[in-house]
Design an enzyme around this catalytic site. Structure first.
Site, PDB file in Angstrom:
ATOM      1  CD  GLU A 122      -2.840  -1.064   2.544  1.00 42.28           C
ATOM      2  OE1 GLU A 122      -3.789  -1.783   2.369  1.00 42.28           O
ATOM      3  OE2 GLU A 122      -2.417  -0.686   3.460  1.00 42.28           O
ATOM      4  CB  CYS A 135       2.901   7.294   3.768  1.00 42.62           C
ATOM      5  SG  CYS A 135       3.427   5.947   5.055  1.00 42.62           S
ATOM      6  CB  CYS A 142       6.598  -5.530   9.005  1.00 37.66           C
ATOM      7  SG  CYS A 142       8.260  -4.550   9.515  1.00 37.66           S
ATOM      8  CB  CYS A 146       6.037  -2.458  16.277  1.00 34.10           C
ATOM      9  SG  CYS A 146       7.596  -2.255  15.577  1.00 34.10           S
ATOM     10  CB  CYS A 149       2.306  -1.330  13.949  1.00 37.20           C
ATOM     11  SG  CYS A 149       2.624  -1.450  12.120  1.00 37.20           S
ATOM     12  N   GLY A 211       6.642  -2.049   6.306  1.00 38.67           N
ATOM     13  CA  GLY A 211       8.119  -2.525   6.139  1.00 38.67           C
ATOM     14  C   GLY A 211       9.026  -1.912   7.076  1.00 38.67           C
ATOM     15  CB  SER A 243      10.189   6.311   9.628  1.00 40.21           C
ATOM     16  OG  SER A 243       9.801   5.856  10.917  1.00 40.21           O
ATOM     17  CB  SER A 265       9.462   3.582  15.341  1.00 33.27           C
ATOM     18  OG  SER A 265       9.124   3.996  14.201  1.00 33.27           O
ATOM     19  CG  LEU A 266      12.256   6.627  21.728  1.00 36.39           C
ATOM     20  CD1 LEU A 266      13.462   5.853  21.496  1.00 36.39           C
ATOM     21  CD2 LEU A 266      12.603   8.002  22.218  1.00 36.39           C
ATOM     22  CG  HIS A 267       6.622   4.014  19.193  1.00 40.22           C
ATOM     23  ND1 HIS A 267       5.960   5.271  18.770  1.00 40.22           N
ATOM     24  CD2 HIS A 267       7.008   3.458  17.930  1.00 40.22           C
ATOM     25  CE1 HIS A 267       6.085   5.201  17.356  1.00 40.22           C
ATOM     26  NE2 HIS A 267       6.834   4.135  17.104  1.00 40.22           N
ATOM     27  CB  CYS A 387       0.454   6.497  11.983  1.00 41.18           C
ATOM     28  SG  CYS A 387       1.911   7.011  11.697  1.00 41.18           S
TER      29      CYS A 387
HETATM   30  S1  SF4 Z   1       5.910  -0.079  13.127  1.00 42.57           S
HETATM   31 FE1  SF4 Z   1       7.320  -0.473  11.395  1.00 42.57          FE
HETATM   32  S2  SF4 Z   1       8.820  -1.758  11.852  1.00 42.57           S
HETATM   33 FE2  SF4 Z   1       7.036  -1.794  13.408  1.00 42.57          FE
HETATM   34  S3  SF4 Z   1       5.924  -3.511  12.751  1.00 42.57           S
HETATM   35 FE3  SF4 Z   1       5.073  -1.616  11.919  1.00 42.57          FE
HETATM   36  S4  SF4 Z   1       5.765  -1.695   9.576  1.00 42.57           S
HETATM   37 FE4  SF4 Z   1       7.179  -2.929  10.922  1.00 42.57          FE
END
Ligand code: SF4
Length: 413
Positions: A122, A135, A142, A146, A149, A211, A243, A265-267, A387
């Protein structure tokens, strides 16, 4: 040594299944999409042109392909009429196949695309008042899982090729009607300012789709070089952000060989929480990651590193978390800005979004320390383009399809 050294490595740096850069087509012709000028020149020479001709034709075709967005050799008007059929018999200029295009009520657009070998991925276009951001995906699925996600719940199918990556940008320009009308001479005198004056909608690119781009480094680099090349798509590296979830060993190369802006991507600000929500943290911890950020080539106050921080209720959103975030960023003297992302829920997600008051309080603590921490407005939620929501409709559809098929196979009563 930290006990984490013995933990299984989340994700993989080793080669994942990769499509060949030149996929043979059923008709035997070669798709030039994603190839650099030098490779196009080699292919022309292999197909029989002498060295001088191959060089000239490669320069012309490259310009039409990446700078003008032309997909038909017949439209390449400075190439002789006898040469055009010769090219057509041997080569094509492809585009990713569009399976579905969706428009959100807020103007966000999402495209479901398909590779030649039938895998879905996508891309999302997010317009706002001052810019339009595409984006872009780097992989189908992936490896990193995470937990907040949706893409992370897909298994990794394969890396995208340079053509499939740069093809997303080219497809967006097609859809937005934004190829420069310009003149035929080469790009040196055709600056980015001239493009903006052209009234472009697509001004920025973020490698934040499906990814982990640093797990597909070579292809992402090759695609972005075509995007940044003044004779190619001619988008400034200052308008491109890559990113990463924190693939520390690849970050320096990213700065040196691509030179784009970095987002991380710290989070989370402590090990237990980041281990849970961004599991690559078990391999490359927060301090190691921030050290790599501090050493990122090209980072400065004018080109700050963006730290993405998804706001998860009662997980990572306390005042103490905000203060710890400030402490860490200051400790490494990072030219930083923090992007606070309200969590975008999806079916089956284990988290809730923090309350708006909590997000404001969190943001204020960071702002008061002198670091910018805007709260990102969720975009494209109604088409699952926000996101962390990307997951191919095809995967969801195929499940629905399976259910339907199962229901249909039940004997009628
Ligand atoms: S945030 Fe990015 S690295 Fe983490 S699972 Fe989702 S697509 Fe993969």
């Amino acid at each position: 040594m930290a006990d984490t050294a013995l933990m299984p490595i989340p994700g993989q740096v080793d080669p994942v299944p990769v499509a060949r850069d030149i996929t043979p087509r059923a008709d035997g012709r070669v798709d030039l999409l994603g190839l650099p000028k030098a490779r196009i020149r080699e292919l022309f020479a292999e197909a029989g042109l002498d060295a001088k001709q191959a060089k000239l034709r490669a320069k012309q075709v490259y310009h039409w392909l990446y700078h003008r967005g032309v997909t038909e050799f017949a439209a390449m008007t400075d190439i002789s009429k006898t040469m055009r059929p010769w090219l057509e018999q041997r080569f094509v200029v492809g585009r990713p196949k569009v399976v579905e295009a969706q428009h959100s009520s807020d103007g966000t657009r999402k495209w479901l695309l398909q590779t030649e070998d039938g895998h879905d991925y996508e891309m999302v276009f997010i317009p706002d008042e001052t810019r339009g951001t595409l984006c872009v995906s780097s992989q189908v699925g992936c490896t990193l899982n995470c937990t907040f996600c949706h893409t992370g719940t897909m298994r990794l199918v394969r890396n995208l090729t340079p053509g499939e990556i740069v093809g997303q940008v080219m497809l967006a320009r097609d859809a937005l009607g934004e190829w420069p009308k310009g003149k035929m001479d080469f790009a040196d005198d055709e600056s980015e300012t001239e493009y903006r004056a052209d009234g472009r909608l697509l001004t920025n690119i973020v490698m934040m789709g499906m990814g982990e781009p640093l797990y597909n480094f070579d292809h992402v680099r090759d695609a972005l070089r075509l995007v940044m090349d003044g004779e190619g798509l001619a988008l400034s590296k200052r308008r491109i952000t890559l990113s990463t979830s924190g693939v520390v060993p690849m970050m320096a190369r990213c700065g040196e060989e691509i030179g784009v802006n970095l987002a991380v991507s710290l989070h989370a600000t402590n090990k237990p929480v980041r281990d849970e929500i961004v599991p690559i943290n078990r391999k490359y911890g927060i301090e190691e990651l921030l050290e790599a950020c501090a050493a990122y080539p090209g980072a400065s106050n004018a080109r700050r590193i963006t730290f993405e921080y998804v706001m998860l209720k009662a997980k990572n959103d306390s005042d103490e978390d905000a203060r710890e975030l400030v402490r860490l960023l200051k400790k490494y003297d990072l030219p930083a800005k923090v992007n606070l992302i309200p969590f975008n829920p999806w079916d089956g997600a284990a988290y809730e979004c923090s309350d708006p008051d909590r997000i404001r309080a969190f943001s204020n603590i960071i702002f008061e320390s002198g670091i910018s921490a805007p709260v990102r407005t969720p975009r494209g939620r109604d088409i699952e383009a926000a996101c962390g929501q990307l997951k191919t409709a095809a995967e969801k559809k195929s499940r629905a399809q399976l259910d339907r098929e199962a229901a249909e196979s039940q004997p009628a009563v």
